[in-house]
Design a protein around this motif. Structure first.
Motif, PDB file in Angstrom:
ATOM      1  N   ALA A   1     -36.758  27.382 -37.129  1.00  0.00           N
ATOM      2  CA  ALA A   1     -35.613  27.601 -36.382  1.00  0.00           C
ATOM      3  C   ALA A   1     -35.087  26.654 -35.455  1.00  0.00           C
ATOM      4  O   ALA A   1     -33.955  26.600 -34.999  1.00  0.00           O
ATOM      5  N   ALA A   2     -35.951  25.526 -34.910  1.00  0.00           N
ATOM      6  CA  ALA A   2     -35.952  24.694 -33.967  1.00  0.00           C
ATOM      7  C   ALA A   2     -37.153  23.471 -33.997  1.00  0.00           C
ATOM      8  O   ALA A   2     -38.028  23.809 -34.770  1.00  0.00           O
ATOM      9  N   ALA A   3     -36.775  22.539 -33.413  1.00  0.00           N
ATOM     10  CA  ALA A   3     -37.738  21.595 -33.419  1.00  0.00           C
ATOM     11  C   ALA A   3     -37.837  20.997 -32.025  1.00  0.00           C
ATOM     12  O   ALA A   3     -36.629  20.649 -31.469  1.00  0.00           O
ATOM     13  N   ILE A   4     -38.939  20.170 -31.448  1.00  0.00           N
ATOM     14  CA  ILE A   4     -39.048  19.236 -30.500  1.00  0.00           C
ATOM     15  C   ILE A   4     -39.425  17.920 -31.139  1.00  0.00           C
ATOM     16  O   ILE A   4     -40.517  18.045 -31.863  1.00  0.00           O
ATOM     17  N   ASP A   5     -38.797  16.853 -31.160  1.00  0.00           N
ATOM     18  CA  ASP A   5     -39.197  15.747 -31.881  1.00  0.00           C
ATOM     19  C   ASP A   5     -39.278  14.390 -30.985  1.00  0.00           C
ATOM     20  O   ASP A   5     -38.316  13.997 -30.176  1.00  0.00           O
ATOM     21  N   VAL A   6     -40.380  13.880 -30.773  1.00  0.00           N
ATOM     22  CA  VAL A   6     -40.704  12.596 -30.318  1.00  0.00           C
ATOM     23  C   VAL A   6     -40.636  11.435 -30.955  1.00  0.00           C
ATOM     24  O   VAL A   6     -40.932  10.243 -30.252  1.00  0.00           O
ATOM     25  N   VAL A   7     -40.426  11.494 -32.286  1.00  0.00           N
ATOM     26  CA  VAL A   7     -40.742  10.343 -33.137  1.00  0.00           C
ATOM     27  C   VAL A   7     -39.522   9.616 -33.508  1.00  0.00           C
ATOM     28  O   VAL A   7     -39.468   8.442 -33.696  1.00  0.00           O
ATOM     29  N   GLY A   8     -38.216  10.378 -33.990  1.00  0.00           N
ATOM     30  CA  GLY A   8     -37.087   9.648 -34.148  1.00  0.00           C
ATOM     31  C   GLY A   8     -36.999   9.177 -35.612  1.00  0.00           C
ATOM     32  O   GLY A   8     -37.733   9.637 -36.494  1.00  0.00           O
ATOM     33  N   SER A   9     -36.180   8.148 -35.958  1.00  0.00           N
ATOM     34  CA  SER A   9     -36.170   7.446 -37.450  1.00  0.00           C
ATOM     35  C   SER A   9     -36.128   8.586 -38.334  1.00  0.00           C
ATOM     36  O   SER A   9     -35.650   9.766 -38.596  1.00  0.00           O
ATOM     37  N   THR A  10     -37.234   8.217 -39.517  1.00  0.00           N
ATOM     38  CA  THR A  10     -37.249   9.093 -41.051  1.00  0.00           C
ATOM     39  C   THR A  10     -37.649  10.434 -40.652  1.00  0.00           C
ATOM     40  O   THR A  10     -37.299  11.384 -41.095  1.00  0.00           O
ATOM     41  N   THR A  11     -38.619  10.824 -39.567  1.00  0.00           N
ATOM     42  CA  THR A  11     -39.059  11.956 -39.360  1.00  0.00           C
ATOM     43  C   THR A  11     -38.109  12.797 -38.683  1.00  0.00           C
ATOM     44  O   THR A  11     -37.975  14.030 -39.277  1.00  0.00           O
ATOM     45  N   LEU A  12     -37.242  12.311 -37.727  1.00  0.00           N
ATOM     46  CA  LEU A  12     -36.283  13.183 -37.274  1.00  0.00           C
ATOM     47  C   LEU A  12     -35.090  13.663 -38.382  1.00  0.00           C
ATOM     48  O   LEU A  12     -34.414  14.581 -38.370  1.00  0.00           O
ATOM     49  N   ALA A  13     -34.648  12.550 -39.192  1.00  0.00           N
ATOM     50  CA  ALA A  13     -33.934  13.019 -40.574  1.00  0.00           C
ATOM     51  C   ALA A  13     -34.273  13.960 -41.186  1.00  0.00           C
ATOM     52  O   ALA A  13     -33.683  15.023 -41.633  1.00  0.00           O
ATOM     53  N   ASN A  14     -35.626  13.739 -41.465  1.00  0.00           N
ATOM     54  CA  ASN A  14     -36.266  14.908 -42.341  1.00  0.00           C
ATOM     55  C   ASN A  14     -36.347  16.240 -41.778  1.00  0.00           C
ATOM     56  O   ASN A  14     -36.022  17.438 -42.264  1.00  0.00           O
ATOM     57  N   VAL A  15     -36.676  16.261 -40.514  1.00  0.00           N
ATOM     58  CA  VAL A  15     -36.692  17.663 -39.738  1.00  0.00           C
ATOM     59  C   VAL A  15     -35.223  18.060 -39.448  1.00  0.00           C
ATOM     60  O   VAL A  15     -34.985  19.248 -39.878  1.00  0.00           O
ATOM     61  N   LEU A  16     -34.275  17.531 -39.214  1.00  0.00           N
ATOM     62  CA  LEU A  16     -33.008  17.917 -39.242  1.00  0.00           C
ATOM     63  C   LEU A  16     -32.546  18.555 -40.654  1.00  0.00           C
ATOM     64  O   LEU A  16     -31.934  19.645 -40.673  1.00  0.00           O
ATOM     65  N   SER A  17     -32.990  17.922 -41.706  1.00  0.00           N
ATOM     66  CA  SER A  17     -32.621  18.581 -42.998  1.00  0.00           C
ATOM     67  C   SER A  17     -33.300  19.963 -43.431  1.00  0.00           C
ATOM     68  O   SER A  17     -32.883  20.661 -44.300  1.00  0.00           O
TER      69      SER A  17
END
Length: 328
Positions: free
Chosen positions: A217-233
């Motif tokens: 439903a949601a996320a808190i991301d501290v990594v950015g880059s490819t990780t954040l792109a995958n999380v958004l998807s």
């Protein structure tokens, strides 16, 4: 006290050097409040400054350290008087203004937040910018409309400082939490903080698809880059991601698909220049919603002389949870 102990970073021909030295009080920068620093902490940004891995420090010599808690010694600012217990996070400390790894600081009174009544200065720095940032992320997701009924929340970099506090906060608020980490040995630690599922970070490091299966439903991301792109998807329809870090890089190789096809929101979380009302709210919420036993579980204490070693360790991903520094 004409001189006091401080970690000082100096410019060298090959880059920079850092060490524990005697610092002259007359060389402190301008400010209307003088503080006896009692506690600080080591955040990822502090590690970058101490090691020179990123251009965090903007002037030399510099006393690093972006967080402090202590007691006002003298003040010409109307809001503060001698004896007041205060917290400072951000505002360029350790970057453009002499920072927290010192027994004394001279700062602007507008930067200070009053230490919550039931919180010790040590606890405040066990929380530090990492925990304060985690709370800002939680508040942003709540304002987006997130409730436990919406579904599970992902936390990336979960065994680090921001991640550990985020897991503990979300658990206290009733959320189901998926904790992503590259350190499988920390699974039991994360479960004690409140995580219900442990995800290997490598699952989020593949080449991102424009859209992947909806998982959180949601996320808190501290990594950015490819990780954040995958999380958004992978965020569910009309969900949100609070992004507050760049441990994996500053780039974002993502698609617009999550935003225009699923209505996903990307919430940027800044802690350095945050207005005072936001800071005060975050610290009130931390006072109420962060269980002190869990804070103790995630915290280790060091002295000022050990800060350089800790800075290297946090950049190398070897620090679990939080480090509190006894300035002494």
């Amino acid at each position: 006290m004409a001189t006091f102990k401080a970690i000082v970073i100096e410019k060298t021909e090959s880059g920079q050097s850092a060490g524990l030295k005697d610092f002259d009080a007359k060389d402190l920068m301008e400010g209307d409040v003088s503080i006896a620093v009692e506690w600080s902490t080591v955040n990822y940004k502090d590690g970058l400054a101490l090691t020179g891995k990123a251009p965090v420090v903007r002037r030399f010599p510099m006393i690093p350290g972006v967080d402090l808690a202590g007691t006002v010694e003298a003040s010409s600012h109307p809001a503060w008087k001698a004896g007041d217990k205060v917290i400072v996070n951000g505002w360029g400390l350790g970057e453009t203004h002499l920072g927290a790894y010192a027994q004394k600081a001279r700062l602007k009174g507008d930067w200070l937040v009053r230490l919550p009544a039931s919180m010790s200065a040590r606890d405040a720095m066990a929380i530090g910018t990492a925990g304060y940032t985690a709370m800002l992320c939680v508040i942003a997701l709540e304002r987006h409309g997130l409730t436990p009924a919406e579904g599970p929340v992902l936390v990336t970099g979960a065994a680090g400082g921001v991640g550990s506090v985020a897991v503990a906060l979300l658990a206290k608020l009733g959320f189901r939490i998926a904790a992503s980490t590259g350190r499988p040995q920390e699974a039991e630690y994360l479960k004690r903080l409140g995580a219900s599922e442990i995800i290997d970070r490598h699952e989020l490091e593949a080449k991102p698809k424009p859209l992947a299966k909806e998982r959180w439903a949601a996320a808190i991301d501290v990594v950015g880059s490819t990780t954040l792109a995958n999380v958004l998807s992978m965020i569910r329809y009309r969900g949100a991601v609070a992004a507050c870090g760049l441990a994996g890089g500053m780039d974002l190789p993502a698609s617009v698909a999550p935003f225009i096809l699923r209505g996903v929101s990307l919430l940027g979380i800044d802690s350095v220049m945050r207005p005072l009302p936001d800071r005060e709210l975050a610290w009130r919420r931390l006072e109420a919603d962060l269980e002190r036993m869990k804070l103790a579980e995630m915290t280790q204490e060091i002295g000022l002389a050990e800060v350089l070693r800790a800075g290297r360790a946090i950049v190398e991903g070897k620090v679990r949870g939080r480090i509190v520094v006894n300035i002494g």
